[in-house]
Scaffold this motif. Structure first.
Motif, PDB file in Angstrom:
ATOM      1  N   THR A   1       0.851  -1.187   0.000  1.00  0.00           N
ATOM      2  CA  THR A   1       0.000   0.000   0.000  1.00  0.00           C
ATOM      3  C   THR A   1       0.888   1.239   0.000  1.00  0.00           C
ATOM      4  OG1 THR A   1      -0.168   0.354   2.401  1.00  0.00           O
ATOM      5  CG2 THR A   1      -1.681  -1.248   1.430  1.00  0.00           C
ATOM      6  N   PRO A   2       0.480   2.297  -0.690  1.00  0.00           N
ATOM      7  CA  PRO A   2       1.269   3.537  -0.705  1.00  0.00           C
ATOM      8  C   PRO A   2       1.455   4.116   0.690  1.00  0.00           C
ATOM      9  CG  PRO A   2      -0.401   3.562  -2.433  1.00  0.00           C
ATOM     10  CD  PRO A   2      -0.704   2.391  -1.569  1.00  0.00           C
TER      11      PRO A   2
ATOM     12  N   GLN B   1      -6.235   0.403   3.508  1.00  0.00           N
ATOM     13  CA  GLN B   1      -4.929   1.045   3.541  1.00  0.00           C
ATOM     14  C   GLN B   1      -4.761   1.890   4.810  1.00  0.00           C
ATOM     15  OE1 GLN B   1      -4.081   3.166  -0.071  1.00  0.00           O
ATOM     16  NE2 GLN B   1      -4.736   1.467  -1.385  1.00  0.00           N
TER      17      GLN B   1
END
Length: 285
Positions: free
Chosen positions: A82-83, A262
């Motif tokens: 995930t960013p 996220q």
């Protein structure tokens, strides 16, 4: 369902009474802030990191250690796909290396206090035998170890060249983070002006440094269990995320593909790092 599962497992593995392992410490009276603190602003400043490391005798290039830790943290965050975890991992790497540097500072403090105690005792013994202050300082320099040896060597050399003792001691005191040194400095200045037998006074100062050092060591031993408990909690939480990441990969990737998942995963990692930071801050002596 996967999100609820992760939350439930985390809640069970990290009991509520342990979520705030530092809670019993948070109510303690505020102490005077130590000279070394984790920077609230500009903690990504590599030059600041290098300067703080040099104060304790460590030659650590901030660019390599600070930004290298950020890179490692970001790579670890990338495992969770995930960013947000990549960003959290990068910033966490920076915080952790600062916390590590603070631990090195504490070790330096313990070492320099023990050396200062020995130096005061040596000066007291030698001065008691011959009433010669320059000779007593020189003998203390010969018996000292680094990092105190370098500081004391500069003081002895400057004192020999005629520089006032007060100025020499003031400069050394700026580099020496020991509370009892100021008292010892005052005794030496009185001895230089008036002479006389100050052996017992010097020994008393050495005893004060010794007692302060051992009191801190006892307190560190008591607080070690609190730190250990938090580290166990963090390890359990991280292990849980890794198990979910690699055992139920399909469900985990479904969770990581939406914003809520996220935020949940990134929040867990953020809380883990914040736990380490907070307990380190509240158990700092």
């Amino acid at each position: 369902i996967a999100a609820i599962g992760i939350f439930v497992v985390m809640w069970l593995l990290v009991p509520k009474r342990r979520l705030r392992s530092w809670g019993s410490l948070a109510e303690k009276p505020k102490r005077e802030k130590a000279k070394f603190q984790l920077p609230k602003i500009g903690f990504l400043d590599a030059r600041k990191f290098t300067e703080e490391a040099r104060k304790i005798g460590l030659d650590l290039p901030g660019t390599i250690y600070l930004y290298g830790s950020m890179l490692v943290g970001a790579l670890i965050g990338a495992i969770f796909h995930t960013p947000l975890t990549i960003i959290v991992g990068g910033f966490s790497g920076a915080f952790i290396v600062w916390i590590w540097l603070q631990g090195q500072r504490e070790k330096y403090q313990e070492k320099i206090e023990a050396q200062t105690e020995q130096m005061i005792q040596t000066v007291a013994i030698v001065y008691g035998l011959n009433r010669n202050l320059p000779l007593a300082l020189e003998e203390a320099y010969k018996e000292a170890d680094e990092p105190l040896k370098g500081m004391l060597g500069r003081l002895v050399e400057e004192y020999r060249t005629g520089k006032p003792l007060k100025e020499c001691l003031d400069e050394m005191g700026k580099q020496l983070p020991v509370a009892g040194f100021k008292m010892f400095s005052s005794v030496l200045q009185v001895v230089e002006r008036s002479g006389g037998d100050a052996t017992e006074t010097m020994k008393n100062v050495a005893d004060i440094v010794n007692k302060n050092r051992f009191l801190r060591e006892e307190l560190r031993s008591e607080l070690a269990s609190v730190k250990q408990e938090v580290l166990i909690n963090v390890a359990l939480g991280l292990l849980t995320l890794l198990i979910l990441r690699f055992t139920i990969t399909e469900q985990y990737m479904m969770l990581a593909s939406n914003v809520f998942g996220q935020i949940l995963i990134g929040g867990m990692l953020t809380y883990m790092v914040y736990s380490i930071y907070q307990v380190n801050k509240l158990t700092k002596i």
